[in-house]
Design an enzyme around this catalytic site. Sequence first.
Site, PDB file in Angstrom:
ATOM      1  N   HIS A 197      35.668  48.666  34.646  1.00  0.00           N
ATOM      2  CA  HIS A 197      36.437  47.711  35.446  1.00  0.00           C
ATOM      3  C   HIS A 197      36.912  48.363  36.737  1.00  0.00           C
ATOM      4  O   HIS A 197      36.813  49.585  36.925  1.00  0.00           O
ATOM      5  CB  HIS A 197      37.620  47.156  34.648  1.00  0.00           C
ATOM      6  CG  HIS A 197      38.620  48.175  34.194  1.00  0.00           C
ATOM      7  ND1 HIS A 197      39.553  48.744  35.039  1.00  0.00           N
ATOM      8  CD2 HIS A 197      38.845  48.732  32.967  1.00  0.00           C
ATOM      9  CE1 HIS A 197      40.316  49.584  34.361  1.00  0.00           C
ATOM     10  NE2 HIS A 197      39.897  49.613  33.096  1.00  0.00           N
ATOM     11  N   CYS A 206      39.110  53.121  28.933  1.00  0.00           N
ATOM     12  CA  CYS A 206      38.082  52.395  29.668  1.00  0.00           C
ATOM     13  C   CYS A 206      37.555  53.232  30.833  1.00  0.00           C
ATOM     14  O   CYS A 206      38.070  54.309  31.133  1.00  0.00           O
ATOM     15  CB  CYS A 206      38.632  51.064  30.179  1.00  0.00           C
ATOM     16  SG  CYS A 206      38.903  49.832  28.873  1.00  0.00           S
TER      17      CYS A 206
END
Length: 322
Positions: free
Chosen positions: A203, A219
């Site tokens: 992301h 992440c």
Amino acid sequence: MRSLRLFSPARWLASVLLVAASVAAFQASANSYPLPPEGSRLIGQNMFHEVADDGGSLEAIAKKYNVGFLALLQANPGVDPYVPRAGSVLTIPGQMLLPDAPREGLVLNLAELRVYYYPAGKNSVTVYPIGIGQLGGDTLTPTMVTRVSDKRANPTWTPTANIRARYLANGIKLPAVVPAGPDNPMGHHAIRLAAYGGVYLLHGTNADFGIGMRVSSGCIRLRDDDIKALYREMPVGTPVRIINTPIKVSVEPDGRRLVEVHQPLSKAIEDDPKVLPIVLSEQMKQFQGAPETDAQVMEQAIRHRSGMPVEVNSHQDVADTI
């Protein structure tokens, strides 16, 4: 005993001339390269940057060339990360060896804090710096073989209970769901991976700092332009391979024997990645023990950990060393 060298004088001059002609192209085309010929793993070109009087921080320079912060720091040991000295010349680590993994989909090497994207049907690879999970039991980014399962523009963020507890310990109370917008740390695009129940994503970010570092809750972070490009180009179903390989080697078609060494990932807060031992695989041991390899120069490369390819041929000329 001969010591480590990245460039001979002749290669240095050639590199300067090449850099002068290619900086604009490098920045205009992101970090995309044609795939090397059969038997080669070498792509890209190192460049040089002279720090201006108001040159800003190392992070600002890393962002200008779209490289990771720690990669720039490793390539320039001793540089002040906050206020690099005006007039000093920094090496921009744009040359690298492709990971020893299938050249398809997305290959992410945690140790070098980079992701390699091989678009289907194209003879090219695009390389992006990334931020990965910080130290901690539930914040590490694991190795895996998986695929892209979903993509979302303007994603919301639903922090886990552990993430909310960590923020609360620092005096920040997170809502159950953070809506899309400038305060969302996931940025404007998110790409979900199928493994581990889909909890890991690639992301964007709403912060300039942290790309090329261990900063996330597990992440994979990219700069906004980079995740936007991946979101646009990479379809659902794309294979993804996450590896953790601090050392890469290659025997190039022209006979050059190259080694690229990165600092290994710390396993505990007291670890110093500059001196953590690097365990060589059997393949690496055979490479180092071959008569064509100068084992002492390779040992120096392992100690130096510049994150850039180094020639370790046993027949290198004295002029090619310092």
